[in-house]
Design a protein around this motif. Structure first.
Motif, PDB file in Angstrom:
ATOM      1  N   TRP A  39     -11.466 -22.025  23.621  1.00 36.84           N
ATOM      2  CA  TRP A  39     -12.329 -21.371  24.603  1.00 36.84           C
ATOM      3  C   TRP A  39     -13.103 -22.441  25.355  1.00 36.84           C
ATOM      4  CZ3 TRP A  39     -14.572 -17.199  20.857  1.00 36.84           C
ATOM      5  CH2 TRP A  39     -13.748 -16.069  20.886  1.00 36.84           C
ATOM      6  N   GLU A  62     -17.693 -11.583  29.551  1.00 36.37           N
ATOM      7  CA  GLU A  62     -17.999 -11.719  28.131  1.00 36.37           C
ATOM      8  C   GLU A  62     -18.696 -13.041  27.836  1.00 36.37           C
ATOM      9  OE1 GLU A  62     -15.106  -9.100  25.469  1.00 36.37           O
ATOM     10  OE2 GLU A  62     -14.087 -10.844  26.318  1.00 36.37           O
ATOM     11  N   LYS A  88      -8.275 -12.306  23.461  1.00 37.79           N
ATOM     12  CA  LYS A  88      -8.288 -12.592  24.904  1.00 37.79           C
ATOM     13  C   LYS A  88      -9.702 -12.404  25.445  1.00 37.79           C
ATOM     14  CE  LYS A  88      -3.518 -11.709  26.074  1.00 37.79           C
ATOM     15  NZ  LYS A  88      -3.075 -13.029  26.399  1.00 37.79           N
ATOM     16  N   VAL A  89     -10.082 -13.290  26.358  1.00 36.81           N
ATOM     17  CA  VAL A  89     -11.397 -13.263  26.977  1.00 36.81           C
ATOM     18  C   VAL A  89     -11.336 -12.413  28.238  1.00 36.81           C
ATOM     19  CG1 VAL A  89     -13.152 -14.687  28.084  1.00 36.81           C
ATOM     20  CG2 VAL A  89     -11.931 -15.551  26.103  1.00 36.81           C
ATOM     21  N   ARG A  90     -12.337 -11.547  28.395  1.00 38.48           N
ATOM     22  CA  ARG A  90     -12.431 -10.722  29.595  1.00 38.48           C
ATOM     23  C   ARG A  90     -13.618 -11.181  30.439  1.00 38.48           C
ATOM     24  NH1 ARG A  90     -12.009  -5.112  26.400  1.00 38.48           N
ATOM     25  NH2 ARG A  90     -13.628  -6.207  25.266  1.00 38.48           N
ATOM     26  N   ALA A  91     -13.479 -11.090  31.752  1.00 35.92           N
ATOM     27  CA  ALA A  91     -14.556 -11.510  32.654  1.00 35.92           C
ATOM     28  C   ALA A  91     -15.845 -10.787  32.302  1.00 35.92           C
ATOM     29  CB  ALA A  91     -14.157 -11.211  34.096  1.00 35.92           C
ATOM     30  N   SER A 144     -21.669 -17.892  28.520  1.00 34.95           N
ATOM     31  CA  SER A 144     -20.577 -17.125  29.124  1.00 34.95           C
ATOM     32  C   SER A 144     -19.274 -17.882  28.964  1.00 34.95           C
ATOM     33  CB  SER A 144     -20.847 -16.911  30.615  1.00 34.95           C
ATOM     34  OG  SER A 144     -21.978 -16.112  30.778  1.00 34.95           O
ATOM     35  N   ALA A 147      -8.471 -20.693  28.596  1.00 34.12           N
ATOM     36  CA  ALA A 147      -9.211 -19.433  28.440  1.00 34.12           C
ATOM     37  C   ALA A 147      -8.491 -18.400  27.580  1.00 34.12           C
ATOM     38  CB  ALA A 147      -9.546 -18.837  29.804  1.00 34.12           C
ATOM     39  N   ASN A 148      -7.259 -18.113  27.861  1.00 37.47           N
ATOM     40  CA  ASN A 148      -6.545 -17.087  27.097  1.00 37.47           C
ATOM     41  C   ASN A 148      -5.298 -17.632  26.420  1.00 37.47           C
ATOM     42  OD1 ASN A 148      -8.116 -14.682  27.188  1.00 37.47           O
ATOM     43  ND2 ASN A 148      -7.774 -14.678  29.396  1.00 37.47           N
ATOM     44  N   ASP A 160     -15.476 -18.983  29.985  1.00 41.19           N
ATOM     45  CA  ASP A 160     -14.714 -19.240  31.195  1.00 41.19           C
ATOM     46  C   ASP A 160     -13.394 -18.491  31.089  1.00 41.19           C
ATOM     47  OD1 ASP A 160     -13.282 -20.231  33.327  1.00 41.19           O
ATOM     48  OD2 ASP A 160     -13.295 -22.303  32.648  1.00 41.19           O
ATOM     49  N   CYS A 161     -13.178 -17.547  31.975  1.00 41.71           N
ATOM     50  CA  CYS A 161     -11.948 -16.737  31.938  1.00 41.71           C
ATOM     51  C   CYS A 161     -10.828 -17.351  32.762  1.00 41.71           C
ATOM     52  CB  CYS A 161     -12.221 -15.346  32.474  1.00 41.71           C
ATOM     53  SG  CYS A 161     -13.341 -14.444  31.435  1.00 41.71           S
ATOM     54  N   ASP A 162     -11.154 -18.364  33.570  1.00 41.41           N
ATOM     55  CA  ASP A 162     -10.156 -18.924  34.479  1.00 41.41           C
ATOM     56  C   ASP A 162      -9.640 -20.288  34.050  1.00 41.41           C
ATOM     57  OD1 ASP A 162     -10.453 -16.727  36.171  1.00 41.41           O
ATOM     58  OD2 ASP A 162     -12.191 -17.649  37.121  1.00 41.41           O
TER      59      ASP A 162
END
Length: 160
Positions: free
Chosen positions: A91, A58, A53-56, A77, A85-86, A79-81
């Motif tokens: 990614w 990262e 999972k990607v965290r803001a 960077s 993203a997750n 994109d978490c949104d």
């Protein structure tokens, strides 16, 4: 971290498209575990390993071997949104366009962003950044595969 790996992992470039506002390129990548050295029996058991999972906050290091200049690295960077993203499958990241660009031929000829010969410090930095970002986006489209690090980042944002 679940889904993690050491070093670089092979990814396939799914898409590189100009962003709707023309500010750069939106890129989507997904793991390509087709030649990671696992036996066929092991692959049948595990399938593709899910992405962590990607965290803001990262970012990842993207490595590609270009025919023009050899190995190139760029930190981007995540994109978490975004929609992927997750998802554990893909990614997303964005490559921002520089304000002015140079062609590879102009850069080789020593021209700056204003088209004059020579390179003043300000012009050199702008033209180099523009050239590198444009080159990176072009190579992503052409090569089709890259190698990616695990997500990194010491400054993470808490989202509630």
């Amino acid at each position: 971290r679940a889904g993690g790996w050491r070093g670089f992992r092979k990814f396939k470039v799914v898409s590189v498209s100009e962003s709707p506002l023309g500010s750069g390129w939106d890129c989507v990548i997904e793991p390509d575990d087709s030649d990671d050295g696992k036996s066929k029996e092991k692959k049948k058991e595990t399938g593709k390993l899910p992405l962590p999972k990607v965290r803001a906050g990262e970012y990842i290091c993207v490595r590609m071997d270009t025919p023009v200049v050899g190995v190139v690295h760029k930190n981007v960077s995540l994109d978490c949104d975004g929609r992927a993203a997750n998802s554990g499958k893909q990614w997303n990241f964005h490559l921002a366009k520089a304000k002015k660009t140079l062609t590879t031929a102009a850069a080789a000829a020593g021209e700056n962003v204003n088209g004059r010969g020579g390179q003043g410090m300000g012009d050199h930095r702008n033209s180099t950044a523009a050239l590198c970002t444009d080159f990176f986006a072009e190579q992503l489209k052409l090569l089709g595969d890259v190698y990616v690090s695990m997500p990194l980042g010491g400054f993470l944002l808490k989202i509630r």
